[in-house]
Design a protein around this motif. Structure first.
Motif, mmCIF file in Angstrom:
data_model
loop_
_atom_site.group_PDB
_atom_site.id
_atom_site.type_symbol
_atom_site.label_atom_id
_atom_site.label_comp_id
_atom_site.label_asym_id
_atom_site.label_seq_id
_atom_site.Cartn_x
_atom_site.Cartn_y
_atom_site.Cartn_z
ATOM 1 N N CYS A 258 0.870 -1.165 0.000
ATOM 2 C CA CYS A 258 0.000 0.000 0.000
ATOM 3 C C CYS A 258 0.914 1.222 0.000
ATOM 4 C CB CYS A 258 -0.900 -0.006 1.232
ATOM 5 S SG CYS A 258 -1.997 1.423 1.351
ATOM 6 N N VAL A 259 0.810 2.023 -1.048
ATOM 7 C CA VAL A 259 1.669 3.201 -1.187
ATOM 8 C C VAL A 259 0.983 4.374 -0.488
ATOM 9 C CG1 VAL A 259 2.894 4.712 -2.776
ATOM 10 C CG2 VAL A 259 2.498 2.314 -3.398
ATOM 11 N N ILE A 260 1.610 4.869 0.553
ATOM 12 C CA ILE A 260 1.032 5.974 1.311
ATOM 13 C C ILE A 260 1.193 7.286 0.552
ATOM 14 C CG2 ILE A 260 1.020 7.185 3.519
ATOM 15 C CD1 ILE A 260 0.277 4.193 3.660
ATOM 16 N N ALA A 261 2.357 7.478 -0.046
ATOM 17 C CA ALA A 261 2.601 8.703 -0.821
ATOM 18 C C ALA A 261 3.559 8.381 -1.949
ATOM 19 C CB ALA A 261 3.181 9.806 0.053
ATOM 20 N N ASP A 262 3.309 8.992 -3.108
ATOM 21 C CA ASP A 262 4.250 8.860 -4.218
ATOM 22 C C ASP A 262 4.233 10.145 -5.023
ATOM 23 O OD1 ASP A 262 2.074 8.904 -5.943
ATOM 24 O OD2 ASP A 262 2.311 6.872 -6.663
ATOM 25 N N GLY A 263 5.154 10.271 -5.937
ATOM 26 C CA GLY A 263 5.128 11.435 -6.800
ATOM 27 C C GLY A 263 6.441 11.693 -7.488
ATOM 28 N N VAL A 264 6.347 12.122 -8.732
ATOM 29 C CA VAL A 264 7.509 12.560 -9.495
ATOM 30 C C VAL A 264 7.806 14.007 -9.166
ATOM 31 C CG1 VAL A 264 8.455 12.868 -11.805
ATOM 32 C CG2 VAL A 264 6.930 10.943 -11.333
ATOM 33 N N LEU A 269 1.602 15.492 -10.121
ATOM 34 C CA LEU A 269 2.017 14.092 -10.059
ATOM 35 C C LEU A 269 2.412 13.672 -8.651
ATOM 36 C CD1 LEU A 269 3.987 13.598 -13.392
ATOM 37 C CD2 LEU A 269 1.631 13.018 -12.864
ATOM 38 N N PHE A 270 1.801 14.275 -7.659
ATOM 39 C CA PHE A 270 2.018 13.854 -6.281
ATOM 40 C C PHE A 270 0.705 13.335 -5.711
ATOM 41 C CE2 PHE A 270 1.903 14.488 -1.711
ATOM 42 C CZ PHE A 270 3.077 13.864 -1.319
ATOM 43 N N THR A 271 0.749 12.182 -5.041
ATOM 44 C CA THR A 271 -0.447 11.603 -4.445
ATOM 45 C C THR A 271 -0.187 11.249 -2.993
ATOM 46 O OG1 THR A 271 -1.034 10.577 -6.566
ATOM 47 C CG2 THR A 271 -2.180 9.774 -4.616
ATOM 48 N N TYR A 272 -1.113 11.614 -2.143
ATOM 49 C CA TYR A 272 -1.113 11.120 -0.771
ATOM 50 C C TYR A 272 -2.396 10.320 -0.596
ATOM 51 C CZ TYR A 272 0.759 10.982 3.925
ATOM 52 O OH TYR A 272 1.350 10.552 5.082
ATOM 53 N N SER A 273 -2.258 9.018 -0.362
ATOM 54 C CA SER A 273 -3.443 8.167 -0.262
ATOM 55 C C SER A 273 -4.359 8.634 0.865
ATOM 56 C CB SER A 273 -3.019 6.715 -0.019
ATOM 57 O OG SER A 273 -2.467 6.145 -1.179
ATOM 58 N N HIS A 274 -5.660 8.525 0.626
ATOM 59 C CA HIS A 274 -6.651 8.973 1.587
ATOM 60 C C HIS A 274 -6.635 8.052 2.817
ATOM 61 C CE1 HIS A 274 -10.591 9.894 3.328
ATOM 62 N NE2 HIS A 274 -10.594 11.001 2.584
ATOM 63 N N PRO A 275 -6.578 8.616 4.020
ATOM 64 C CA PRO A 275 -6.471 7.780 5.221
ATOM 65 C C PRO A 275 -7.644 6.828 5.400
ATOM 66 C CG PRO A 275 -6.934 10.077 5.795
ATOM 67 C CD PRO A 275 -6.571 10.058 4.344
ATOM 68 N N GLU A 300 11.131 9.824 -6.807
ATOM 69 C CA GLU A 300 11.954 8.772 -7.427
ATOM 70 C C GLU A 300 11.448 8.373 -8.808
ATOM 71 O OE1 GLU A 300 14.671 7.929 -6.011
ATOM 72 O OE2 GLU A 300 14.327 8.807 -4.034
ATOM 73 N N GLY A 301 10.665 9.225 -9.441
ATOM 74 C CA GLY A 301 10.186 8.921 -10.793
ATOM 75 C C GLY A 301 9.056 7.925 -10.823
ATOM 76 N N TYR A 302 8.310 7.796 -9.716
ATOM 77 C CA TYR A 302 7.222 6.824 -9.650
ATOM 78 C C TYR A 302 5.912 7.534 -9.356
ATOM 79 C CZ TYR A 302 4.324 2.931 -7.990
ATOM 80 O OH TYR A 302 3.310 2.014 -7.826
ATOM 81 N N ALA A 303 4.879 7.209 -10.128
ATOM 82 C CA ALA A 303 3.534 7.710 -9.879
ATOM 83 C C ALA A 303 2.555 6.729 -10.499
ATOM 84 C CB ALA A 303 3.346 9.103 -10.468
ATOM 85 N N THR A 304 1.298 6.808 -10.072
ATOM 86 C CA THR A 304 0.257 5.924 -10.587
ATOM 87 C C THR A 304 -0.938 6.751 -11.055
ATOM 88 O OG1 THR A 304 -0.989 5.659 -8.530
ATOM 89 C CG2 THR A 304 0.940 4.221 -8.830
ATOM 90 N N ASP A 305 -1.963 6.051 -11.521
ATOM 91 C CA ASP A 305 -3.190 6.717 -11.944
ATOM 92 C C ASP A 305 -3.816 7.551 -10.834
ATOM 93 O OD1 ASP A 305 -3.565 6.230 -14.654
ATOM 94 O OD2 ASP A 305 -4.592 4.321 -14.336
ATOM 95 N N ALA A 306 -3.497 7.249 -9.587
ATOM 96 C CA ALA A 306 -4.061 8.004 -8.471
ATOM 97 C C ALA A 306 -3.679 9.478 -8.535
ATOM 98 C CB ALA A 306 -3.608 7.409 -7.138
#
Length: 362
Positions: A258-264, A269-275, A300-306
């Protein structure tokens, strides 16, 4: 269930669906999901939307997996029959030369490599960029290439066989990212075909994730779900060339993540998963007895559809449930099928409990 998941993965990874040219994957997903869904829609841009209605009113849950893969496109056909190409997505220059490819999904080609006997010491150490490479289709003229049906802009994908390792739970091939989760989506709809639950589940295979997460934004605006789970893959850090504990504590065989946060980049392109959605994943993982790895992967160059889905419509509470894979964005991605089974089990439990828990921020 494991063998069914493997078979779907084998069929899906045999298809070439470079971002923007996902037609073959879209056809496959539509055909398979129609067996189990109440309705399947393919929108004008190629997003596949499978709808499964529960037996009681309740929230709309969207589960999204992207259908596209990284690859290339024909840039120019030279008079001598060789083909120049562009990257579509973030393919690594390190794995280009000497690779087999398929143009338009069926025409075989090879990314050429200068014979080692003729390379200078400097050339032997150098990694050629995609702009310096070319494709050989065994033709001697531009006309001969065009007679094969090849045109500027045609998609090009890696050709890579489906290989089970000595431990058959480990599978190596191209486009594990993200055909693994396309296979999970099909299997999920198979599992919930006769299950009673509240609300409506939308299983979505999105287009153009690798080139800007465009499909997810389109579908999020169309459906406006009450919450969404993006299912994708994530690089693992469990190889000798990565300091896993410091850089990426994600391991094959230890369950989905489960990715809590990601972003390029901070912003689009930054996502913080909803708690609230994280809590649902966590609770249902415990019920199912599935270990979940929790991580952040920011800058780190990683992002998803979220990254796009979360601000579609009026704003969609999202979280990311992902399957680890080694050798990301290469023709030899490696996955442990048990991690995918864990993700599938969690998703099935979430569907069964849809509407039992309110999505809250505080």
């Amino acid at each position: 269930m494991k063998e069914s998941l493997k078979e779907s993965l084998k069929e899906l990874t045999s298809l070439v669906g470079v971002s923007g040219s996902e037609q073959e994957v879209v056809k496959y997903m539509k055909e398979k999901l129609e067996i189990y869904a109440d309705e399947v829609i393919v929108d004008p841009n190629g997003n596949v939307i499978a709808v499964k209605h529960g037996n009681k009113p309740g929230p709309k849950l969207m589960i999204a997996a992207h259908s596209d893969e990284i690859g290339f496109s024909v840039k120019n056909i030279l008079p001598n029959g060789f083909i120049l190409f562009n990257k579509i997505g973030t393919a690594s220059d390190k794995v280009l030369e000497g690779r087999k490819v398929l143009i338009k999904g069926s025409i075989p080609g090879i990314i050429g490599i200068k014979p080692g006997h003729l390379q200078t010491p400097e050339e032997a150490k150098k990694v050629n960029s995609s702009k310096e490479c070319y494709i050989d289709v065994g033709a001697s003229s531009k006309e001969e290439v065009e007679n094969l049906g090849i045109r500027v802009g045609d998609p090009i994908g890696y050709r890579s066989d489906f290989m089970e390792m000595a431990n058959k739970d480990y599978i190596c091939t191209k486009s594990i990212d993200n055909r693994m989760n396309c296979a999970i989506l099909i299997e999920l709809f198979r599992q919930i075909k006769d299950v009673e639950f509240e609300g409506t589940v939308y299983g979505v295979a999105t287009v153009q994730e690798e080139t800007g997460m465009k499909g997810a934004f389109m579908v999020g605006n169309r459906i406006e779900p009450d919450y969404a789970i993006v299912i994708d893959t994530i690089p693992s850090g469990d190889t000798p060339d990565v300091n896993a504990e410091r850089d990426l504590p994600i391991y094959l065989g230890k369950g989905p993540a489960c990715v809590i946060a990601d972003g390029v980049l901070f912003g689009l392109l930054f996502t913080y998963s909803h708690p609230g959605v994280i809590e649902i994943i966590e609770e249902q993982a415990k019920v199912a007895g599935v270990n979940v790895q929790y991580t952040t992967l920011v800058g780190e160059g990683y992002a998803t559809d979220a990254a796009r889905l979360s601000f579609a419509g009026k704003g969609i509470p999202c979280a990311m449930l992902v399957v680890p894979r080694r050798y990301s964005h290469s023709p030899v991605e490696l996955v442990n099928i048990n991690d995918a089974l864990g993700s599938l089990t969690i998703l099935e439990n979430i569907v069964k409990q849809n509407g039992k828990k309110e999505i809250k921020f505080i």
